[in-house]
Scaffold this motif. Structure first.
Motif, PDB file in Angstrom:
ATOM      1  N   SER A  23     -36.078 -50.938 -17.279  1.00  0.00           N
ATOM      2  CA  SER A  23     -36.661 -49.727 -16.693  1.00  0.00           C
ATOM      3  C   SER A  23     -36.261 -49.639 -15.225  1.00  0.00           C
ATOM      4  O   SER A  23     -36.139 -50.648 -14.526  1.00  0.00           O
ATOM      5  N   THR A  24     -36.014 -48.421 -14.782  1.00  0.00           N
ATOM      6  CA  THR A  24     -35.630 -48.170 -13.400  1.00  0.00           C
ATOM      7  C   THR A  24     -36.492 -47.049 -12.845  1.00  0.00           C
ATOM      8  O   THR A  24     -37.213 -46.378 -13.577  1.00  0.00           O
ATOM      9  N   VAL A  25     -36.398 -46.835 -11.561  1.00  0.00           N
ATOM     10  CA  VAL A  25     -37.191 -45.813 -10.888  1.00  0.00           C
ATOM     11  C   VAL A  25     -36.798 -44.427 -11.375  1.00  0.00           C
ATOM     12  O   VAL A  25     -35.617 -44.129 -11.540  1.00  0.00           O
ATOM     13  N   SER A  26     -37.804 -43.597 -11.626  1.00  0.00           N
ATOM     14  CA  SER A  26     -37.557 -42.197 -11.966  1.00  0.00           C
ATOM     15  C   SER A  26     -38.661 -41.364 -11.336  1.00  0.00           C
ATOM     16  O   SER A  26     -39.793 -41.826 -11.186  1.00  0.00           O
ATOM     17  N   ALA A  27     -38.322 -40.162 -10.961  1.00  0.00           N
ATOM     18  CA  ALA A  27     -39.313 -39.268 -10.370  1.00  0.00           C
ATOM     19  C   ALA A  27     -40.267 -38.742 -11.431  1.00  0.00           C
ATOM     20  O   ALA A  27     -41.414 -38.420 -11.144  1.00  0.00           O
ATOM     21  N   SER A  28     -39.781 -38.678 -12.656  1.00  0.00           N
ATOM     22  CA  SER A  28     -40.582 -38.125 -13.743  1.00  0.00           C
ATOM     23  C   SER A  28     -40.121 -38.736 -15.055  1.00  0.00           C
ATOM     24  O   SER A  28     -38.932 -38.909 -15.284  1.00  0.00           O
ATOM     25  N   GLY A  29     -41.037 -39.089 -15.922  1.00  0.00           N
ATOM     26  CA  GLY A  29     -40.683 -39.664 -17.216  1.00  0.00           C
ATOM     27  C   GLY A  29     -40.390 -41.145 -17.111  1.00  0.00           C
ATOM     28  O   GLY A  29     -40.760 -41.807 -16.150  1.00  0.00           O
ATOM     29  N   ALA A  30     -39.702 -41.679 -18.111  1.00  0.00           N
ATOM     30  CA  ALA A  30     -39.324 -43.092 -18.152  1.00  0.00           C
ATOM     31  C   ALA A  30     -37.805 -43.172 -18.250  1.00  0.00           C
ATOM     32  O   ALA A  30     -37.185 -42.493 -19.060  1.00  0.00           O
ATOM     33  N   ARG A  31     -37.209 -44.025 -17.419  1.00  0.00           N
ATOM     34  CA  ARG A  31     -35.748 -44.139 -17.362  1.00  0.00           C
ATOM     35  C   ARG A  31     -35.356 -45.584 -17.591  1.00  0.00           C
ATOM     36  O   ARG A  31     -35.912 -46.492 -16.974  1.00  0.00           O
ATOM     37  N   TYR A  32     -34.387 -45.794 -18.479  1.00  0.00           N
ATOM     38  CA  TYR A  32     -33.895 -47.131 -18.801  1.00  0.00           C
ATOM     39  C   TYR A  32     -32.379 -47.133 -18.670  1.00  0.00           C
ATOM     40  O   TYR A  32     -31.715 -46.188 -19.099  1.00  0.00           O
ATOM     41  N   VAL A  33     -31.835 -48.205 -18.085  1.00  0.00           N
ATOM     42  CA  VAL A  33     -30.388 -48.315 -17.913  1.00  0.00           C
ATOM     43  C   VAL A  33     -29.942 -49.655 -18.479  1.00  0.00           C
ATOM     44  O   VAL A  33     -30.560 -50.687 -18.204  1.00  0.00           O
ATOM     45  N   GLY A  34     -28.882 -49.606 -19.278  1.00  0.00           N
ATOM     46  CA  GLY A  34     -28.279 -50.810 -19.840  1.00  0.00           C
ATOM     47  C   GLY A  34     -26.785 -50.639 -19.896  1.00  0.00           C
ATOM     48  O   GLY A  34     -26.293 -49.721 -20.551  1.00  0.00           O
ATOM     49  N   GLY A  35     -26.057 -51.495 -19.181  1.00  0.00           N
ATOM     50  CA  GLY A  35     -24.599 -51.354 -19.148  1.00  0.00           C
ATOM     51  C   GLY A  35     -24.224 -49.992 -18.597  1.00  0.00           C
ATOM     52  O   GLY A  35     -24.673 -49.591 -17.539  1.00  0.00           O
ATOM     53  N   ARG A  36     -23.458 -49.253 -19.362  1.00  0.00           N
ATOM     54  CA  ARG A  36     -22.994 -47.945 -18.902  1.00  0.00           C
ATOM     55  C   ARG A  36     -23.877 -46.801 -19.393  1.00  0.00           C
ATOM     56  O   ARG A  36     -23.561 -45.634 -19.196  1.00  0.00           O
ATOM     57  N   HIS A  37     -25.000 -47.109 -20.050  1.00  0.00           N
ATOM     58  CA  HIS A  37     -25.838 -46.081 -20.655  1.00  0.00           C
ATOM     59  C   HIS A  37     -27.187 -45.916 -19.960  1.00  0.00           C
ATOM     60  O   HIS A  37     -27.759 -46.890 -19.470  1.00  0.00           O
ATOM     61  N   GLU A  38     -27.668 -44.696 -19.965  1.00  0.00           N
ATOM     62  CA  GLU A  38     -28.982 -44.360 -19.409  1.00  0.00           C
ATOM     63  C   GLU A  38     -29.765 -43.596 -20.475  1.00  0.00           C
ATOM     64  O   GLU A  38     -29.272 -42.620 -21.041  1.00  0.00           O
ATOM     65  N   ARG A  48     -27.194 -40.765 -21.765  1.00  0.00           N
ATOM     66  CA  ARG A  48     -25.994 -40.446 -20.983  1.00  0.00           C
ATOM     67  C   ARG A  48     -25.104 -41.670 -20.844  1.00  0.00           C
ATOM     68  O   ARG A  48     -25.586 -42.785 -20.771  1.00  0.00           O
ATOM     69  N   ASP A  49     -23.816 -41.416 -20.767  1.00  0.00           N
ATOM     70  CA  ASP A  49     -22.823 -42.445 -20.461  1.00  0.00           C
ATOM     71  C   ASP A  49     -22.575 -42.324 -18.963  1.00  0.00           C
ATOM     72  O   ASP A  49     -22.009 -41.329 -18.489  1.00  0.00           O
ATOM     73  N   LEU A  50     -23.006 -43.317 -18.191  1.00  0.00           N
ATOM     74  CA  LEU A  50     -22.921 -43.247 -16.735  1.00  0.00           C
ATOM     75  C   LEU A  50     -21.496 -43.357 -16.205  1.00  0.00           C
ATOM     76  O   LEU A  50     -21.277 -43.124 -15.017  1.00  0.00           O
TER      77      LEU A  50
END
Length: 57
Positions: A12-27, A38-40
């Motif tokens: 989990s990472t910081v988000s202004a709204s909702g829940a955001r997760y980042v792993g490798g190149r994906h969000e 998304r593919d970052l």
């Protein structure tokens, strides 16, 4: 989670709204019952890999 059959460890990472997760190149970002993958490595204005995903009740 698994993307194209491969396991992806996401944190989990910081988000202004909702829940955001980042792993490798994906969000994976959710807000309410809706999610977007998304593919970052793509351009910032590129279409998401998956959009408007809905949680099952």
């Amino acid at each position: 989670m698994r993307i194209e059959g491969e396991p992806v460890l996401a944190v989990s990472t910081v988000s202004a709204s909702g829940a955001r997760y980042v792993g490798g190149r994906h969000e994976w970002w959710t807000k309410g019952a809706q999610g977007t993958l998304r593919d970052l490595m793509q351009a910032e204005n590129a279409a998401p890999a998956l959009a408007n995903c809905q949680a099952k009740p």
